[in-house]
Motif scaffolding. Structure first.
Motif, mmCIF file in Angstrom:
data_model
loop_
_atom_site.group_PDB
_atom_site.id
_atom_site.type_symbol
_atom_site.label_atom_id
_atom_site.label_comp_id
_atom_site.label_asym_id
_atom_site.label_seq_id
_atom_site.Cartn_x
_atom_site.Cartn_y
_atom_site.Cartn_z
ATOM 1 N N LEU A 208 1.022 -1.001 -0.094
ATOM 2 C CA LEU A 208 -0.132 -0.074 -0.081
ATOM 3 C C LEU A 208 0.833 1.150 -0.037
ATOM 4 C CD1 LEU A 208 -2.872 -1.108 2.453
ATOM 5 C CD2 LEU A 208 -3.043 -0.835 0.187
ATOM 6 N N ARG A 209 2.170 1.136 0.409
ATOM 7 C CA ARG A 209 2.907 2.334 0.517
ATOM 8 C C ARG A 209 3.364 3.114 -0.870
ATOM 9 N NH1 ARG A 209 7.990 0.567 3.548
ATOM 10 N NH2 ARG A 209 7.708 -1.282 2.516
ATOM 11 N N LYS A 210 2.963 2.137 -1.830
ATOM 12 C CA LYS A 210 3.133 2.670 -3.219
ATOM 13 C C LYS A 210 2.113 3.835 -3.319
ATOM 14 C CE LYS A 210 4.777 -1.502 -5.057
ATOM 15 N NZ LYS A 210 4.097 -2.953 -5.193
ATOM 16 N N LYS A 211 1.008 3.878 -2.917
ATOM 17 C CA LYS A 211 -0.155 4.791 -2.925
ATOM 18 C C LYS A 211 -0.318 5.586 -1.956
ATOM 19 C CE LYS A 211 -3.762 3.811 -5.888
ATOM 20 N NZ LYS A 211 -4.977 2.864 -6.357
ATOM 21 N N TYR A 212 -0.158 5.124 -0.756
ATOM 22 C CA TYR A 212 -0.598 5.823 0.452
ATOM 23 C C TYR A 212 0.752 6.193 1.318
ATOM 24 C CZ TYR A 212 -4.929 3.832 -1.189
ATOM 25 O OH TYR A 212 -5.767 3.317 -1.853
ATOM 26 N N THR A 213 0.392 7.055 2.341
ATOM 27 C CA THR A 213 1.326 7.250 3.283
ATOM 28 C C THR A 213 0.832 6.883 4.760
ATOM 29 O OG1 THR A 213 1.859 9.564 2.289
ATOM 30 C CG2 THR A 213 2.282 9.465 4.493
ATOM 31 N N MET A 214 1.763 6.049 5.452
ATOM 32 C CA MET A 214 1.072 5.639 6.564
ATOM 33 C C MET A 214 1.857 5.891 7.645
ATOM 34 S SD MET A 214 0.145 1.728 5.048
ATOM 35 C CE MET A 214 1.145 1.760 3.647
ATOM 36 N N VAL A 215 1.232 6.121 8.821
ATOM 37 C CA VAL A 215 1.885 6.320 10.392
ATOM 38 C C VAL A 215 1.168 5.274 10.768
ATOM 39 C CG1 VAL A 215 2.204 8.034 12.114
ATOM 40 C CG2 VAL A 215 1.794 8.843 9.658
ATOM 41 N N MET A 216 1.919 4.469 11.715
ATOM 42 C CA MET A 216 1.665 3.335 12.399
ATOM 43 C C MET A 216 2.562 3.351 13.984
ATOM 44 S SD MET A 216 2.368 -0.687 11.506
ATOM 45 C CE MET A 216 4.143 -0.583 11.768
ATOM 46 N N VAL A 217 1.280 3.117 14.878
ATOM 47 C CA VAL A 217 1.760 3.066 16.299
ATOM 48 C C VAL A 217 2.059 1.592 16.389
ATOM 49 C CG1 VAL A 217 1.024 2.931 18.708
ATOM 50 C CG2 VAL A 217 0.643 4.833 17.264
ATOM 51 N N THR A 218 3.069 1.349 16.737
ATOM 52 C CA THR A 218 3.548 -0.090 17.065
ATOM 53 C C THR A 218 4.307 -0.434 18.461
ATOM 54 O OG1 THR A 218 4.413 -2.147 16.325
ATOM 55 C CG2 THR A 218 5.301 -0.355 15.624
ATOM 56 N N HIS A 219 4.147 -1.619 19.112
ATOM 57 C CA HIS A 219 4.999 -2.083 20.492
ATOM 58 C C HIS A 219 5.833 -2.969 19.801
ATOM 59 C CE1 HIS A 219 3.272 -0.071 23.870
ATOM 60 N NE2 HIS A 219 1.964 -0.148 23.080
ATOM 61 N N ASN A 220 5.778 -3.323 18.609
ATOM 62 C CA ASN A 220 6.682 -4.587 18.107
ATOM 63 C C ASN A 220 7.683 -3.950 17.349
ATOM 64 O OD1 ASN A 220 7.799 -6.496 16.547
ATOM 65 N ND2 ASN A 220 5.591 -7.531 16.361
ATOM 66 N N MET A 221 9.113 -4.024 17.839
ATOM 67 C CA MET A 221 10.285 -3.295 17.458
ATOM 68 C C MET A 221 10.604 -3.992 15.939
ATOM 69 S SD MET A 221 11.035 -1.077 19.294
ATOM 70 C CE MET A 221 9.513 -0.963 20.030
ATOM 71 N N GLN A 222 10.314 -5.438 16.188
ATOM 72 C CA GLN A 222 10.772 -6.341 15.016
ATOM 73 C C GLN A 222 9.618 -5.961 13.898
ATOM 74 O OE1 GLN A 222 10.325 -7.707 17.761
ATOM 75 N NE2 GLN A 222 12.605 -8.243 17.966
ATOM 76 N N GLN A 223 8.572 -5.402 14.007
ATOM 77 C CA GLN A 223 7.602 -4.971 13.295
ATOM 78 C C GLN A 223 7.939 -3.703 12.619
ATOM 79 O OE1 GLN A 223 3.450 -3.740 14.148
ATOM 80 N NE2 GLN A 223 3.093 -5.559 12.717
ATOM 81 N N ALA A 224 8.373 -2.692 13.416
ATOM 82 C CA ALA A 224 8.830 -1.497 13.021
ATOM 83 C C ALA A 224 9.649 -1.599 11.942
ATOM 84 C CB ALA A 224 9.206 -0.486 14.195
ATOM 85 N N SER A 225 11.094 -2.436 12.476
ATOM 86 C CA SER A 225 12.262 -2.387 11.339
ATOM 87 C C SER A 225 11.901 -3.280 10.483
ATOM 88 C CB SER A 225 13.354 -3.016 12.238
ATOM 89 O OG SER A 225 12.951 -4.322 12.647
ATOM 90 N N ARG A 226 10.969 -4.090 10.332
ATOM 91 C CA ARG A 226 10.356 -4.968 9.229
ATOM 92 C C ARG A 226 9.930 -3.874 7.946
ATOM 93 N NH1 ARG A 226 9.192 -9.193 12.414
ATOM 94 N NH2 ARG A 226 6.947 -8.470 12.605
ATOM 95 N N ILE A 227 8.813 -3.112 8.685
ATOM 96 C CA ILE A 227 8.094 -2.406 7.351
ATOM 97 C C ILE A 227 8.094 -0.810 7.268
ATOM 98 C CG2 ILE A 227 6.582 -4.278 7.467
ATOM 99 C CD1 ILE A 227 4.526 -2.459 8.704
#
Ligand SMILES: Nc1ncnc2c1ncn2[C@@H]1O[C@H](COP(=O)(O)OP(=O)(O)OP(=O)(O)O)[C@@H](O)[C@H]1O
Length: 266
Positions: A208-227
């Motif tokens: 989706l990042r190709k079309k949209y800008t996303m701001v995401m709260v996460t507690h998951n550090m691996q997730q933050a670094s993955r995406i």
């Protein structure tokens, strides 16, 4: 630990025209006087995913919810939220229109207790779109974009509540996408999902990042670094550090950021 009040902030900035939305000195007061967010100025680069990280209660959701005026009823929000050269934190803004342009996906999937199709078309119909062919087209496009089409195309008239949690969350993304937003705000969108559904959701967000800008709260550090490409670190209502995700995770500037990344608190 270094006192946060004496720690310098390290905030990456972008030219205004590169940002889908940016804030200037955003402060939030609950109950009129209890300040929980302090002068946060952050810009979110178009077509990227930015992760908001920090300990519980650090103000991530408060900040995120302010961006599309979801805090209007519960808090006073001071400062500017600049979207298309307009400060959308002004009272006269039509917040329903704003929330179409800046959509929100919540922690717990919250589909309407209606069919899969109705979940997508409900708001469109309420906005006056009645053309069945056009609505069918939007249903397919939105579900494809949310990587759900293949799983549900034969049961569009079945209840959305019969879907798995992960499918429901992708349906909520499809529902937001149907309104043609520019920005998607995601508040811990995978926290209620199992690892397989989480991986699917992450793949969907990367597409989706190709079309949209996303701001995401996460507690998951691996997730933050993955995406995410960028990460902002919040601490006690302050944005202390904001940089590329790589820099935040491999070379944080502030001591508090470093301690948080290392898992020393939070
Ligand atoms: N509606 C509200 N009324 C009063 N205080 C609130 C409200 N919502 C949040 N707060 C307070 O604001 C502070 C920041 O909360 P917020 O939910 O933004 O933090 P967070 O970083 O998103 O936390 P978490 O990771 O646990 O979701 C907390 O002290 C919280 O108790």
């Amino acid at each position: 630990m270094e006192n946060w009040q004496t720690q310098k902030t390290y905030i990456k900035t972008f030219p205004e025209e590169d940002c889908a939305v940016y804030t200037e000195d955003l402060s939030v007061f609950y109950g009129g006087t209890i300040q929980k967010l302090f002068d946060v100025s952050l810009g979110f680069k178009k077509n990227t995913i930015t992760a908001l990280i920090g300990a519980s209660g650090s103000g991530k959701s408060t900040f995120l919810r302010s961006l599309n005026r979801m805090n209007d009823r519960v808090a006073r929000v001071d400062g500017k939220i600049m979207f298309h050269d307009l400060d959308v934190n002004q009272k006269k803004i039509n917040v329903y229109e704003l929330r179409k342009a800046i959509g929100m996906v919540f922690q717990k999937p919250n589909p309407f207790p209606k069919s899969i199709r109705e979940n997508i078309v409900y708001a469109l119909k309420a906005n006056g779109q009645q053309d069945k062919q056009k609505l069918d087209q939007i249903v397919e496009e939105s579900l494809r974009a949310a990587a759900l089409w293949d799983e549900v195309k034969d049961k569009l008239d079945k209840s959305a509540l019969a879907l798995s949690g992960g499918q429901q969350q992708r349906l909520c993304i499809a529902r937001a996408i149907a309104l043609k937003p520019e920005i998607l705000l995601l508040d811990e969108p995978a926290s209620a999902l199992d690892p397989v559904s989480t991986a699917k959701l992450e793949d969907t967000l990367k597409q989706l990042r190709k079309k949209y800008t996303m701001v995401m709260v996460t507690h998951n550090m691996q997730q933050a670094s993955r995406i995410s490409e960028y990460t902002a670190f919040f601490h006690l209502g302050h944005a202390l550090e904001y940089d590329t995700t790589t820099n935040i995770f491999t070379n944080p500037q502030g001591e508090i950021t470093e301690k948080y990344i290392q898992g020393s608190f939070g």
